[in-house]
Design a protein around this motif. Sequence first.
Motif, PDB file in Angstrom:
ATOM      1  N   LYS A 100       0.827  -1.211   0.000  1.00  0.00           N
ATOM      2  CA  LYS A 100       0.000   0.000   0.000  1.00  0.00           C
ATOM      3  C   LYS A 100       0.858   1.256   0.000  1.00  0.00           C
ATOM      4  O   LYS A 100       0.614   2.196  -0.761  1.00  0.00           O
ATOM      5  N   LYS A 115      -8.548   6.013  -1.651  1.00  0.00           N
ATOM      6  CA  LYS A 115      -9.498   5.447  -2.630  1.00  0.00           C
ATOM      7  C   LYS A 115      -8.791   5.081  -3.925  1.00  0.00           C
ATOM      8  O   LYS A 115      -9.069   4.036  -4.522  1.00  0.00           O
ATOM      9  N   SER A 118      -6.981   1.841  -3.149  1.00  0.00           N
ATOM     10  CA  SER A 118      -7.884   0.698  -2.979  1.00  0.00           C
ATOM     11  C   SER A 118      -8.492   0.267  -4.313  1.00  0.00           C
ATOM     12  O   SER A 118      -8.667  -0.934  -4.566  1.00  0.00           O
ATOM     13  N   ASP A 119      -8.792   1.235  -5.182  1.00  0.00           N
ATOM     14  CA  ASP A 119      -9.343   0.902  -6.505  1.00  0.00           C
ATOM     15  C   ASP A 119      -8.329   0.117  -7.333  1.00  0.00           C
ATOM     16  O   ASP A 119      -8.674  -0.877  -7.985  1.00  0.00           O
ATOM     17  N   GLU A 122      -7.844  -3.415  -6.081  1.00  0.00           N
ATOM     18  CA  GLU A 122      -8.962  -4.280  -6.472  1.00  0.00           C
ATOM     19  C   GLU A 122      -8.879  -4.679  -7.940  1.00  0.00           C
ATOM     20  O   GLU A 122      -9.025  -5.859  -8.288  1.00  0.00           O
ATOM     21  N   LYS A 125      -6.207  -7.153  -8.468  1.00  0.00           N
ATOM     22  CA  LYS A 125      -6.387  -8.359  -7.641  1.00  0.00           C
ATOM     23  C   LYS A 125      -5.269  -8.560  -6.624  1.00  0.00           C
ATOM     24  O   LYS A 125      -4.745  -9.665  -6.448  1.00  0.00           O
ATOM     25  N   THR A 127      -5.583  -6.805  -3.398  1.00  0.00           N
ATOM     26  CA  THR A 127      -6.086  -6.189  -2.162  1.00  0.00           C
ATOM     27  C   THR A 127      -5.571  -6.905  -0.921  1.00  0.00           C
ATOM     28  O   THR A 127      -5.203  -6.268   0.077  1.00  0.00           O
ATOM     29  N   SER A 128      -5.515  -8.223  -0.972  1.00  0.00           N
ATOM     30  CA  SER A 128      -5.083  -9.012   0.195  1.00  0.00           C
ATOM     31  C   SER A 128      -3.605  -8.822   0.516  1.00  0.00           C
ATOM     32  O   SER A 128      -3.138  -9.235   1.583  1.00  0.00           O
ATOM     33  N   SER A 130      -2.046  -5.774   0.603  1.00  0.00           N
ATOM     34  CA  SER A 130      -1.788  -4.357   0.881  1.00  0.00           C
ATOM     35  C   SER A 130      -0.812  -4.104   2.030  1.00  0.00           C
ATOM     36  O   SER A 130      -0.058  -3.139   1.998  1.00  0.00           O
ATOM     37  N   GLU A 178      -5.639  -7.975 -16.985  1.00  0.00           N
ATOM     38  CA  GLU A 178      -5.806  -6.993 -15.922  1.00  0.00           C
ATOM     39  C   GLU A 178      -5.296  -5.618 -16.354  1.00  0.00           C
ATOM     40  O   GLU A 178      -5.922  -4.593 -16.068  1.00  0.00           O
TER      41      GLU A 178
END
Length: 216
Positions: A100, A115, A118-119, A122, A125, A127-128, A130, A178
Amino acid sequence: MTTNVLKIEQLSYSYIGSNRVLDNLELEIQAGERVGLLGPSGCGKSTLLRLIAGLEKPDVGSITILGNLVSGHRAMVPPENRKVGLVVQEKALFPHMSVKDNIIFGIRKEKNKNKVVSDLLEILKITSLSEKFPHEISGGEQQRVALARSIAPAPKLLMLDEPFSALDQSLKNELYSEISKVISEKQITILLVTHDVDEAKILTDRQLEIADLQKK
């Protein structure tokens, strides 16, 4: 009206003590274009991206981004002020920062930083991941993070320097999907350097041989 994102005129460059790597090169890229730059190893593809990014200074010629002269005629705008992003094969993530924090690092003025991050997490793929650090994730995951970090500041031009060459084909195919989604959603102008013709055809709308851009 179509916006000219990048214009290069009569660009030449030589490494110290060597012959010219680029000779009288000309290139224009319009807003929203996805351009693939092809050529064998050692032909100057990566050097051209470094010149556009401001990491190298041309011997002669000029580089203009969004109508602003950034290299040439005594101008040399620093990399951080060029509004371009660069993703390379080596990824170059900050090892002491989480995923992150790596992504958020380049966002200077955006109020909704979290934001934006986070966008991108996502869409790509990850997010997990971060709160994980670069050494805790795979090469493919690191490449996703590097891509997200380059996109986060909303560059006017995103340059990709063979970022997938070290990955296996199945992972490449997943990333192609992606990345295409990110490019479309963010309406990003792309300059991809590769020696892989198939890759260029998947990710770009226009493919050019670097040799053909140089006037003999």
